[in-house]
Scaffold this motif. Sequence first.
Motif, PDB file in Angstrom:
ATOM      1  N   ARG A 124     -23.656  22.368 -34.990  1.00  0.00           N
ATOM      2  CA  ARG A 124     -23.296  24.137 -35.373  1.00  0.00           C
ATOM      3  C   ARG A 124     -23.954  24.872 -35.426  1.00  0.00           C
ATOM      4  NH1 ARG A 124     -19.974  24.585 -39.821  1.00  0.00           N
ATOM      5  NH2 ARG A 124     -21.730  25.867 -40.506  1.00  0.00           N
ATOM      6  N   LYS A 129     -14.384  31.549 -29.890  1.00  0.00           N
ATOM      7  CA  LYS A 129     -14.952  33.013 -29.411  1.00  0.00           C
ATOM      8  C   LYS A 129     -14.801  33.893 -30.263  1.00  0.00           C
ATOM      9  CE  LYS A 129     -14.714  31.838 -24.885  1.00  0.00           C
ATOM     10  NZ  LYS A 129     -13.959  31.773 -23.275  1.00  0.00           N
ATOM     11  N   ASP A 141     -19.557  34.430 -32.337  1.00  0.00           N
ATOM     12  CA  ASP A 141     -19.033  32.887 -31.434  1.00  0.00           C
ATOM     13  C   ASP A 141     -19.371  31.749 -32.106  1.00  0.00           C
ATOM     14  OD1 ASP A 141     -17.535  34.673 -30.152  1.00  0.00           O
ATOM     15  OD2 ASP A 141     -18.700  33.759 -28.727  1.00  0.00           O
ATOM     16  N   TYR A 188     -21.760  30.277 -19.321  1.00  0.00           N
ATOM     17  CA  TYR A 188     -21.238  30.651 -20.194  1.00  0.00           C
ATOM     18  C   TYR A 188     -22.356  31.659 -21.581  1.00  0.00           C
ATOM     19  CZ  TYR A 188     -18.570  26.249 -19.084  1.00  0.00           C
ATOM     20  OH  TYR A 188     -17.976  25.701 -18.879  1.00  0.00           O
ATOM     21  N   SER A 245     -10.484  29.032 -27.992  1.00  0.00           N
ATOM     22  CA  SER A 245     -11.935  28.211 -27.609  1.00  0.00           C
ATOM     23  C   SER A 245     -11.435  27.342 -26.461  1.00  0.00           C
ATOM     24  CB  SER A 245     -11.322  26.987 -29.080  1.00  0.00           C
ATOM     25  OG  SER A 245     -10.243  26.865 -28.607  1.00  0.00           O
ATOM     26  N   ALA A 261     -19.426  20.131 -26.537  1.00  0.00           N
ATOM     27  CA  ALA A 261     -18.820  21.244 -28.058  1.00  0.00           C
ATOM     28  C   ALA A 261     -17.733  22.114 -27.463  1.00  0.00           C
ATOM     29  CB  ALA A 261     -20.670  22.311 -28.118  1.00  0.00           C
ATOM     30  N   THR A 262     -17.245  22.366 -28.829  1.00  0.00           N
ATOM     31  CA  THR A 262     -16.008  23.425 -28.816  1.00  0.00           C
ATOM     32  C   THR A 262     -16.387  24.597 -28.816  1.00  0.00           C
ATOM     33  OG1 THR A 262     -15.196  22.416 -29.803  1.00  0.00           O
ATOM     34  CG2 THR A 262     -13.971  23.871 -29.639  1.00  0.00           C
ATOM     35  N   TRP A 263     -16.012  25.866 -27.813  1.00  0.00           N
ATOM     36  CA  TRP A 263     -16.730  27.076 -28.167  1.00  0.00           C
ATOM     37  C   TRP A 263     -15.483  27.411 -28.765  1.00  0.00           C
ATOM     38  CZ3 TRP A 263     -17.884  30.411 -23.100  1.00  0.00           C
ATOM     39  CH2 TRP A 263     -18.633  31.532 -23.399  1.00  0.00           C
ATOM     40  N   ILE A 276     -25.378  29.761 -23.736  1.00  0.00           N
ATOM     41  CA  ILE A 276     -25.335  28.843 -24.576  1.00  0.00           C
ATOM     42  C   ILE A 276     -25.811  27.469 -23.706  1.00  0.00           C
ATOM     43  CG2 ILE A 276     -23.797  26.975 -25.144  1.00  0.00           C
ATOM     44  CD1 ILE A 276     -21.411  29.448 -25.350  1.00  0.00           C
ATOM     45  N   ALA A 314     -22.258  33.479 -25.235  1.00  0.00           N
ATOM     46  CA  ALA A 314     -21.561  33.223 -26.486  1.00  0.00           C
ATOM     47  C   ALA A 314     -22.166  34.949 -26.804  1.00  0.00           C
ATOM     48  CB  ALA A 314     -21.859  32.286 -27.129  1.00  0.00           C
ATOM     49  N   VAL A 342     -20.185  27.653 -31.665  1.00  0.00           N
ATOM     50  CA  VAL A 342     -19.819  26.375 -30.971  1.00  0.00           C
ATOM     51  C   VAL A 342     -20.813  25.312 -32.089  1.00  0.00           C
ATOM     52  CG1 VAL A 342     -21.884  25.026 -28.940  1.00  0.00           C
ATOM     53  CG2 VAL A 342     -21.693  27.817 -28.531  1.00  0.00           C
ATOM     54  N   VAL A 359     -27.301  21.972 -25.650  1.00  0.00           N
ATOM     55  CA  VAL A 359     -25.816  21.124 -25.702  1.00  0.00           C
ATOM     56  C   VAL A 359     -25.473  19.962 -24.811  1.00  0.00           C
ATOM     57  CG1 VAL A 359     -23.648  22.475 -25.470  1.00  0.00           C
ATOM     58  CG2 VAL A 359     -24.823  24.221 -26.222  1.00  0.00           C
TER      59      VAL A 359
END
Length: 70
Positions: free
Chosen positions: A21, A60, A42, A36, A65, A56-58, A30, A38, A44, A53
């Motif tokens: 993370r 915000k 934020d 992308y 997300s 992943a789930t970003w 990112i 961030a 990730v 990366v």
Amino acid sequence: DLGYAIYHGDMKNGLPDGQGRLTFKRSHKIMQEKDYVAAKGDVVEGVFRNGKVMTATWKKAAGGSQTISK
């Protein structure tokens, strides 16, 4: 501490590698291949390989997300 973000997770050769993370301390791109960027706050969370990366789930800081992948 990567400078632009705090990383918690698996590492290899000093780079994020495996599950982890990133919590961003300032604005930072990112993925070099995609647009992308961030913002501060934020998060990730997902799979990293050799510091990059993969998927992943970003999450915000401003809300919402997005799933991202290489």
